[in-house]
Scaffold this motif. Structure first.
Motif, short mmCIF file in Angstrom:
data_model
loop_
_atom_site.label_atom_id
_atom_site.label_comp_id
_atom_site.label_asym_id
_atom_site.label_seq_id
_atom_site.Cartn_x
_atom_site.Cartn_y
_atom_site.Cartn_z
N GLU A 34 0.81 -1.22 0.00
CA GLU A 34 0.00 0.00 0.00
C GLU A 34 0.85 1.27 0.00
OE1 GLU A 34 -2.37 -0.42 3.45
OE2 GLU A 34 -3.81 -1.79 2.53
N ARG A 35 2.15 1.13 0.21
CA ARG A 35 2.99 2.31 0.33
C ARG A 35 3.99 2.48 -0.79
NH1 ARG A 35 2.17 4.95 5.32
NH2 ARG A 35 0.43 3.87 6.33
N LEU A 36 4.29 1.42 -1.50
CA LEU A 36 5.32 1.47 -2.52
C LEU A 36 4.74 1.18 -3.90
CD1 LEU A 36 8.20 -0.53 -0.78
CD2 LEU A 36 7.94 1.94 -0.92
N VAL A 37 5.28 1.84 -4.88
CA VAL A 37 4.97 1.55 -6.28
C VAL A 37 6.28 1.47 -7.04
CG1 VAL A 37 2.69 2.62 -6.28
CG2 VAL A 37 4.69 4.02 -6.77
N PRO A 38 6.31 0.77 -8.15
CA PRO A 38 7.53 0.70 -8.95
C PRO A 38 8.01 2.09 -9.34
CG PRO A 38 5.97 -0.95 -9.68
CD PRO A 38 5.25 -0.10 -8.69
N ALA A 301 -12.61 -11.50 3.25
CA ALA A 301 -11.52 -11.49 4.23
C ALA A 301 -11.05 -10.08 4.56
CB ALA A 301 -10.35 -12.33 3.72
N LEU A 302 -11.13 -9.17 3.59
CA LEU A 302 -10.61 -7.81 3.78
C LEU A 302 -11.71 -6.80 4.06
CD1 LEU A 302 -7.95 -7.74 0.93
CD2 LEU A 302 -7.65 -8.35 3.32
N ARG A 303 -12.84 -7.26 4.52
CA ARG A 303 -13.97 -6.36 4.76
C ARG A 303 -13.62 -5.19 5.67
NH1 ARG A 303 -19.03 -9.73 5.98
NH2 ARG A 303 -18.55 -10.37 3.85
N PRO A 304 -12.79 -5.36 6.71
CA PRO A 304 -12.48 -4.21 7.57
C PRO A 304 -11.55 -3.19 6.94
CG PRO A 304 -12.04 -6.30 8.69
CD PRO A 304 -12.22 -6.58 7.24
N ALA A 305 -11.03 -3.47 5.72
CA ALA A 305 -9.97 -2.63 5.18
C ALA A 305 -10.44 -1.23 4.82
CB ALA A 305 -9.35 -3.29 3.95
N GLY A 306 -11.69 -1.08 4.37
CA GLY A 306 -12.18 0.23 3.97
C GLY A 306 -11.55 0.68 2.67
N ASN A 307 -11.43 2.00 2.49
CA ASN A 307 -10.90 2.56 1.26
C ASN A 307 -9.37 2.52 1.27
OD1 ASN A 307 -13.46 3.23 0.26
ND2 ASN A 307 -13.48 5.09 1.51
N PRO A 308 -8.76 2.39 0.12
CA PRO A 308 -7.30 2.41 0.08
C PRO A 308 -6.76 3.75 0.53
CG PRO A 308 -8.22 2.53 -2.13
CD PRO A 308 -9.35 2.23 -1.19
N ALA A 421 -1.21 12.14 -4.99
CA ALA A 421 -2.58 12.17 -4.48
C ALA A 421 -3.36 10.93 -4.87
CB ALA A 421 -3.31 13.40 -5.00
N ALA A 422 -2.82 10.14 -5.81
CA ALA A 422 -3.53 8.95 -6.26
C ALA A 422 -3.40 7.85 -5.21
CB ALA A 422 -2.96 8.47 -7.59
N PRO A 423 -4.49 7.13 -4.89
CA PRO A 423 -4.41 6.06 -3.89
C PRO A 423 -3.68 4.84 -4.43
CG PRO A 423 -6.58 6.09 -4.88
CD PRO A 423 -5.84 7.27 -5.46
N VAL A 424 -3.05 4.10 -3.52
CA VAL A 424 -2.39 2.86 -3.87
C VAL A 424 -3.24 1.71 -3.38
CG1 VAL A 424 -0.31 1.47 -3.64
CG2 VAL A 424 -0.14 3.96 -3.71
N GLN A 425 -3.78 0.92 -4.28
CA GLN A 425 -4.61 -0.23 -3.92
C GLN A 425 -3.75 -1.48 -3.91
OE1 GLN A 425 -8.16 -0.57 -3.20
NE2 GLN A 425 -7.21 -2.46 -2.50
N SER A 426 -3.70 -2.15 -2.77
CA SER A 426 -2.90 -3.38 -2.71
C SER A 426 -3.53 -4.45 -3.58
CB SER A 426 -2.81 -3.88 -1.26
OG SER A 426 -4.08 -4.25 -0.79
#
Length: 636
Positions: A34-38, A301-308, A421-426
């Motif tokens: 969620e924190r790193l991108v190429p 399984a990831l229901r508690p995750a909310g928005n990225p 500003a763009a979100p990172v979706q795992s």
């Protein structure tokens, strides 16, 4: 509170769910997906995240403790005096100096939530045991079902020699093909048992794919009945004094009827319960390899995750890019350029702000490595490859995955590279050396492999297991005597107990069809391998499909002429072949965008392309299943 999550990619699903649960508790979890991108300096950002964290959570497993990257992260936490807590998801020997240990092998969600509350409240984390084998209940149910499937087939094999001894079968006066039938039945059962055992072993080691596991559970009863029915049919035919005719499974009886019924009932109950656990249990999501879980199970399984969440580290504000690719990758490079074009300025001259390097089996690694190390750059993977050991740019998954041709996902990743500003979706990582391709390619590859396996097995069995004369090949009646009907024009005088339902030249037509199948089998398997590895052009694929369609059509027409097999099976085969041919024509634009535009040639230094792995499963499975069908008189 800031927490750094250290884990192995083999446990990505468990790490993703743990990060979601801790985030729901109000903890700021630094999860690399969620924190790193190429394109970022991963080593610097990871070191910075560790030193600024209040605690590190190690997802403990044998894979993570043997990972050099996790080992480096642990050393960084020790040097920065960051307390390390271990969350155990697999039995392993933990290192010393841990601040606390929590066992997540059972009741994962409840214990993870309690662990998060204790971290926030500053409460001490008790040191739980990391030894012993502890399976969640859904995993135990699936494992028990796979074990019962295996034991049921083994039970048939145990009863087989007992039944033959009771029937006092004599092998001395049998012809070789009769003895072959008696040996083929347990051989097929042994092969089916071995297949069930492999699936069970791979599931226990967390290495089985979701589709294979689901197929093993759904076909558990059928596989058992096939093995048991085949063995019982041989015993029944031997009791009638001959094995020279094809066997009929539905008329087979045995002294193990009670065992057969009880085992079938147990298999139905166990496999239904296992399928329910497989499709709806969050434990399965964490157990199977990353990326194998279907979408609905991952969302559950990831229901508690909310928005990225947006990345906390600013990304470069570059604007101009240049796309580099190997000879032959022009069509797919154009698709990559279209995905970047809405948020980037595609620059062909001068020094670009970001280099986009297309990686495939046609790429020379020395050339690509020079580009990736010459400045700000990102690799876009369009075909599965096996990178060399020193390919750090690819080993750390610092690449964008475009193997499935998902332009929307690539466009969103390009937006992340463009703006902080763009979100990172795992998303679940898919290994660089694991076969992946667009949906039409995967469908055609799977069909070509399955069809090639079926045709190859059919060609071999048609000249070996099938009864030598059509008068003994009776599709409808098998070996059990039927009431003769002399008024029927198909009445067989040479064999009055059987109704002859095949054409007069069925034997010759069967040999011709076997020859056509023998020609088409290696051609389809070769084409599937070349298509999966992106080593065939659209023109070459079209030629292969057209030739295969002509041969397959001839094969089907000869089947209609010989009245063997039955009209229902032939109609199904004809509709299936026609449907796949139409689907391939409709998918031509996507295939053209993914396949190379020049016939690829192997050159020194190119990255090895990865071919589909279905070959190792399809061929033996088709051969085992068709052996049973052919012995029972079902001719393809």
């Amino acid at each position: 509170m800031r927490v750094f999550l250290a884990y192995s990619r083999q446990q990505f699903s468990a790490a993703e769910q743990l990060a979601a649960i801790l985030t729901a508790q109000g903890i700021d979890v630094w999860f690399d997906a969620e924190r790193l991108v190429p394109g970022m300096d991963w080593a610097h950002l990871i070191e910075e995240a560790i030193t600024s964290a209040d605690a590190m959570v190690l997802l403990a497993s044998s894979d993570s403790l043997n990972s050099p990257h996790v080992h480096q992260e642990l050393l960084g936490a020790i040097e920065a005096q960051v307390p390390v807590h271990a969350a155990v998801v697999e039995a392993c020997d933990l290192p010393g100096g841990l601040a606390g240990v929590v066992d997540l092998r059972r009741r994962f969600e409840k214990r993870a939530a309690t662990f998060g509350r204790n971290l926030l409240g500053g409460k001490p984390i008790p040191r739980a045991s990391s030894r012993g084998i502890r399976y969640p209940v859904p995993i135990l149910v699936i494992l028990a079902a796979l074990t019962v499937n295996l034991l049921a087939i083994v039970g048939n094999l145990v009863l087989y020699p007992i039944d033959l001894a009771i029937e006092e079968v004599s092998w001395d006066h049998m012809q070789w093909w009769e003895a072959a039938r008696g040996v083929a039945a347990p051989a097929v059962a042994i092969a089916l048992a071995a297949y069930a055992g492999v699936i069970r072993h791979r599931f226990r080691r967390r290495r089985v794919r979701f589709g294979l596991l689901l197929a093993a559970l759904l076909t558990g009863l059928s596989v058992y009945q096939l093995a048991g029915g085949l063995i019982n049919a041989v015993v029944e035919a031997a009791d009638h004094g001959s094995l020279d005719r094809n066997l009929r499974l539905t008329d087979a009886t045995s002294r193990g009827d009670v065992y057969f019924a009880l085992a079938s009932l147990l298999l139905i109950l166990m496999n239904l319960a296992a399928v329910g656990c497989l499709c709806f249990s969050r434990s399965v999501f964490r157990w199977i390899p990353a990326g194998e879980a279907p979408g609905w199970l991952r969302r559950r399984a990831l229901r508690p995750a909310g928005n990225p969440r947006p990345p906390t580290t600013r990304v470069r504000r570059s604007q101009r890019i240049a796309v580099y690719h190997a000879i032959g990758d022009t069509p797919v490079a154009e698709e990559v350029t279209k995905a970047f074009a809405p948020v980037w300025s595609v620059h062909a001259k001068g020094e670009p702000d970001l280099r986009v390097v297309v990686i495939s089996g046609a790429t020379s690694w020395e050339w690509a490595r020079g580009l990736l190390r010459s400045g700000p750059s990102v690799a876009v993977l369009v075909g599965s490859v096996r990178p060399p050991a020193d390919a750090d740019e690819l080993q750390l998954v610092q690449w964008l995955d475009f193997r499935d041709g998902d332009t929307e996902r690539l466009r969103s990743r390009a937006a992340v590279l463009r703006s902080s500003a763009a979100p990172v979706q795992s998303s679940p990582p898919r290994a660089i050396d694991r076969f992946a391709a667009p949906t039409p390619v995967r469908f055609l590859v799977a069909f070509m492999i399955a069809m090639g396996a079926v045709l190859g097995s059919s060609a071999i069995l048609s000249v070996s297991v099938v009864a030598p004369e059509s008068m003994w090949r009776n599709i409808q009646h098998g070996v059990m005597p039927t009431v003769p009907n002399p008024a029927d024009r198909r009445y067989n005088v040479a064999n009055p107990n059987y109704v002859h339902e095949t054409a007069a030249d069925a034997d010759q037509l069967l040999r011709i069809r076997a020859g056509l199948a023998a020609v088409l089998c290696p051609l389809l398997l070769w084409g599937a391998r070349r298509l999966g590895a992106r080593r065939i052009t659209l023109t070459g694929l079209s030629t292969l499909v057209l030739f295969s369609a002509i041969v397959t059509g001839t094969w089907l027409l000869l089947g209609w002429r010989s009245e063997e097999p039955g009209s229902g099976l032939l109609l199904f085969e004809s509709l299936l072949a026609a449907g796949v041919f139409v689907y391939g024509i409709g998918s031509a634009p996507r295939l053209a965008a993914w396949l190379p535009d020049q016939w690829p040639r192997r050159r020194a230094g190119q990255l090895p392309a990865v071919a589909p792995t279905l070959l190792r499963f399809s061929v033996p499975l088709a051969f085992g299943a068709l052996t049973a069908l052919y012995i029972s008189g079902t001719i393809l």
